[in-house]
Scaffold this motif. Structure first.
Motif, PDB file in Angstrom:
ATOM      1  N   LEU A 100       0.869  -1.184   0.000  1.00  0.00           N
ATOM      2  CA  LEU A 100       0.000   0.000   0.000  1.00  0.00           C
ATOM      3  C   LEU A 100       0.901   1.228   0.000  1.00  0.00           C
ATOM      4  CD1 LEU A 100      -2.537  -1.220   2.723  1.00  0.00           C
ATOM      5  CD2 LEU A 100      -2.993  -1.022   0.273  1.00  0.00           C
ATOM      6  N   LEU A 101       0.978   1.920  -1.146  1.00  0.00           N
ATOM      7  CA  LEU A 101       1.921   3.026  -1.244  1.00  0.00           C
ATOM      8  C   LEU A 101       1.240   4.299  -1.698  1.00  0.00           C
ATOM      9  CD1 LEU A 101       3.711   1.847  -4.413  1.00  0.00           C
ATOM     10  CD2 LEU A 101       3.341   0.284  -2.547  1.00  0.00           C
ATOM     11  N   THR A 102       1.873   5.400  -1.368  1.00  0.00           N
ATOM     12  CA  THR A 102       1.312   6.695  -1.746  1.00  0.00           C
ATOM     13  C   THR A 102       1.604   6.961  -3.222  1.00  0.00           C
ATOM     14  OG1 THR A 102       1.703   7.462   0.476  1.00  0.00           O
ATOM     15  CG2 THR A 102       1.318   9.162  -1.188  1.00  0.00           C
ATOM     16  N   VAL A 131      12.598  -6.943  -2.066  1.00  0.00           N
ATOM     17  CA  VAL A 131      12.091  -5.734  -1.414  1.00  0.00           C
ATOM     18  C   VAL A 131      12.697  -4.522  -2.102  1.00  0.00           C
ATOM     19  CG1 VAL A 131      11.913  -4.469   0.767  1.00  0.00           C
ATOM     20  CG2 VAL A 131      11.920  -6.977   0.769  1.00  0.00           C
ATOM     21  N   THR A 132      11.835  -3.599  -2.529  1.00  0.00           N
ATOM     22  CA  THR A 132      12.287  -2.347  -3.117  1.00  0.00           C
ATOM     23  C   THR A 132      11.555  -1.223  -2.372  1.00  0.00           C
ATOM     24  OG1 THR A 132      12.419  -1.070  -5.161  1.00  0.00           O
ATOM     25  CG2 THR A 132      10.573  -2.575  -4.988  1.00  0.00           C
ATOM     26  N   ARG A 133      11.733   0.011  -2.807  1.00  0.00           N
ATOM     27  CA  ARG A 133      11.102   1.131  -2.114  1.00  0.00           C
ATOM     28  C   ARG A 133      10.444   2.035  -3.151  1.00  0.00           C
ATOM     29  NH1 ARG A 133      11.662   2.703   3.114  1.00  0.00           N
ATOM     30  NH2 ARG A 133      13.231   1.096   3.396  1.00  0.00           N
ATOM     31  N   LEU A 134       9.146   2.225  -2.979  1.00  0.00           N
ATOM     32  CA  LEU A 134       8.378   3.052  -3.921  1.00  0.00           C
ATOM     33  C   LEU A 134       7.333   3.813  -3.122  1.00  0.00           C
ATOM     34  CD1 LEU A 134       7.515   0.554  -6.809  1.00  0.00           C
ATOM     35  CD2 LEU A 134       8.928   2.601  -7.034  1.00  0.00           C
ATOM     36  N   GLY A 135       7.027   5.020  -3.583  1.00  0.00           N
ATOM     37  CA  GLY A 135       5.969   5.789  -2.911  1.00  0.00           C
ATOM     38  C   GLY A 135       6.212   5.892  -1.423  1.00  0.00           C
ATOM     39  N   GLU A 137       8.283   0.459   1.810  1.00  0.00           N
ATOM     40  CA  GLU A 137       8.898  -0.798   1.401  1.00  0.00           C
ATOM     41  C   GLU A 137       7.882  -1.574   0.579  1.00  0.00           C
ATOM     42  OE1 GLU A 137      10.282  -3.493   4.412  1.00  0.00           O
ATOM     43  OE2 GLU A 137      12.097  -2.303   4.674  1.00  0.00           O
ATOM     44  N   VAL A 138       8.325  -2.110  -0.538  1.00  0.00           N
ATOM     45  CA  VAL A 138       7.409  -2.804  -1.432  1.00  0.00           C
ATOM     46  C   VAL A 138       7.962  -4.199  -1.709  1.00  0.00           C
ATOM     47  CG1 VAL A 138       6.501  -2.802  -3.790  1.00  0.00           C
ATOM     48  CG2 VAL A 138       6.594  -0.686  -2.495  1.00  0.00           C
ATOM     49  N   ARG A 141      -0.658  -6.330  -4.915  1.00  0.00           N
ATOM     50  CA  ARG A 141      -0.209  -7.524  -4.193  1.00  0.00           C
ATOM     51  C   ARG A 141       1.173  -7.934  -4.713  1.00  0.00           C
ATOM     52  NH1 ARG A 141      -3.388  -9.148  -0.403  1.00  0.00           N
ATOM     53  NH2 ARG A 141      -5.635  -8.843  -0.605  1.00  0.00           N
ATOM     54  N   PRO A 142       1.967  -8.582  -3.846  1.00  0.00           N
ATOM     55  CA  PRO A 142       3.319  -8.978  -4.270  1.00  0.00           C
ATOM     56  C   PRO A 142       3.316  -9.790  -5.568  1.00  0.00           C
ATOM     57  CG  PRO A 142       3.107  -9.233  -1.910  1.00  0.00           C
ATOM     58  CD  PRO A 142       1.733  -8.858  -2.415  1.00  0.00           C
ATOM     59  N   GLU A 143       2.310 -10.660  -5.768  1.00  0.00           N
ATOM     60  CA  GLU A 143       2.334 -11.490  -6.983  1.00  0.00           C
ATOM     61  C   GLU A 143       1.956 -10.708  -8.239  1.00  0.00           C
ATOM     62  OE1 GLU A 143       0.355 -11.916  -4.436  1.00  0.00           O
ATOM     63  OE2 GLU A 143      -1.694 -12.455  -5.005  1.00  0.00           O
ATOM     64  N   ALA A 144       1.467  -9.466  -8.062  1.00  0.00           N
ATOM     65  CA  ALA A 144       1.183  -8.630  -9.226  1.00  0.00           C
ATOM     66  C   ALA A 144       2.381  -7.752  -9.568  1.00  0.00           C
ATOM     67  CB  ALA A 144      -0.057  -7.776  -8.971  1.00  0.00           C
TER      68      ALA A 144
END
Ligand SMILES: Nc1ncnc2c1ncn2[C@@H]1O[C@H](COP(=O)(O)OP(=O)(O)OP(=O)(O)O)[C@@H](O)[C@H]1O
Length: 371
Positions: free
Chosen positions: A241-243, A326-330, A333-334, A289-292
């Motif tokens: 869930l990211l901005t 794991v990456t970082r977006l918005g 942590e994604v 979702r992670p699988e998407a």
């Protein structure tokens, strides 16, 4: 007609309202799972159906008949408790037959019924033992056997697997599903385990603080969570869930995600809904979702809207059947779910594929999904 129907149900202890206007219904033979975090009121709701707790207002009907004022013994239900609640001084056979004995069922009928459920639950060899001589999983089976012999209209299960170790829990889950498939009796089942809810239910009711958050099939709850709480609670690893900033781009919508030490990432959502376009110029919560979010080779070939973007990989977690990155977006942590053999290393940038067919958007203020 629905078989079990709960209408406008409220339950208070003094001035403390525990269940707030619950409305649910399930067809005959359905498997309803009540799920939510500790203290959300799921056991209380189950206990009101059982008749172990009186309701403050509302209605509970089983097979068209109001049961809200009936004594538990008159509701034609059987309950399996988390603690099993077996009689320690009785044998397994005695525990299973006890209710029948009380009701004056003749001995030969009792023995036939014991044999039938013992076969079904594979506990025939344990009938002469006492509960203290059984493992947790065997006790669980006996508790289920005691409920099964009653052949009720509805089975109620209160976290029946929570005292078992992880492997046995998965085995018993399969067992319960098989049993339901065979018996086709209506079940209401309480758990705080969202995987148990997803795997067992025909319908899931997600509760939080005594309020029904969403009621639907497992697929509806998983794919179209009605708010951020449901999105986050159901699914493991949880939905990202990211901005994101929304901008209009003709019939499409551009979603901008901040990236550390790089230009923001821009994803185009084709033919976005009018509701989403209405957020142009504002921030929303972008749920994926992670699988998407996968490696481009592993992306769903049937998806209509796959968009790729460069991501800086911070952590790589091989999990056997998949690899999580794991990456970082918005600003968040994604987690991306890649193939087990994905070539990916921490500290490197990698191309990731976003399946926007599966993306959902939420209003950051109301936390409700944007249709
Ligand atoms: N007899 C009681 N008097 C006052 N409050 C109660 C009573 N029984 C339960 N509660 C409160 O009602 C709320 C819901 O409890 P309930 O046991 O239904 O939650 P739950 O979702 O089943 O939680 P858990 O997963 O921890 O069992 C809790 O806040 C609890 O403290």
């Amino acid at each position: 007609m629905s078989f079990l129907k709960i209408s406008n149900l409220r339950k208070s202890y003094g001035s403390l309202e525990i269940l707030k206007d619950i409305n649910l219904e399930i067809d005959e033979g359905g498997f309803l799972v009540l799920v939510g975090p500790s203290g959300c009121g799921k056991s209380t709701l189950l206990n009101t159906i059982a008749g172990l707790e009186p309701i403050t207002s509302g209605e509970i009907a089983i097979n068209g008949r109001s049961v809200a004022d009936l004594h538990p013994s008159k509701r034609d239900i059987a309950m399996v408790f988390q603690s099993y609640a077996l009689y320690p001084n009785m044998t397994v056979a005695g525990n299973i037959a006890f209710g029948m004995e009380i009701r004056g069922v003749p001995k030969d009928e009792r023995e036939k019924a014991i044999k039938q459920v013992a076969d079904m639950l594979q506990i025939g060899h344990l009938l002469d033992r006492k509960p203290s001589q059984l493992s947790g999983g065997q006790r669980q089976r006996v508790a289920m056997g005691r409920a099964l012999v009653r052949n009720p209209q509805v089975f109620l299960f209160d976290e029946p697997l929570s005292n078992l170790d992880a492997k046995l829990r998965v085995d018993m889950r399969t067992e319960i599903k098989r049993l339901h498939h065979r018996m086709k009796t209506t079940i209401v089942y309480v758990t705080h385990d969202q995987i148990e809810a997803m795997t067992l239910a025909t319908k899931i009711a997600v509760l939080k603080d005594g309020v029904l958050q969403q009621f639907g099939t497992p697929a509806e709850i998983y794919n179209n969570p009605s708010n951020m709480f449901v999105a986050d609670f159901m699914g493991s690893p949880a939905m990202n869930l990211l901005t994101a900033r929304i901008e209009k781009n003709g019939a499409d919508v551009a979603v901008t995600l901040a990236r550390p030490n790089a230009e923001p990432m821009k994803l185009t959502v084709p033919h976005a809904s009018g509701a989403l376009s209405g957020y142009a110029g504002k921030d929303v919560v972008f749920g994926i979702r992670p699988e998407a979010l996968t490696d481009p080779d592993g992306a769903d070939r049937n998806a209509k809207a796959i968009v790729e973007g460069e991501c800086l990989i911070e952590v790589v977690e091989p999990a056997g059947s998949d690899t999580f990155a794991v990456t970082r977006l918005g600003g968040k942590e994604v987690v991306a779910r890649l193939r087990a053999d994905a070539r990916i290393a921490p500290g490197q940038t990698s191309q990731l594929a976003f399946n926007l067919d599966k993306a959902v958007f939420f209003d950051p203020q109301t936390q409700q999904r944007i249709a």
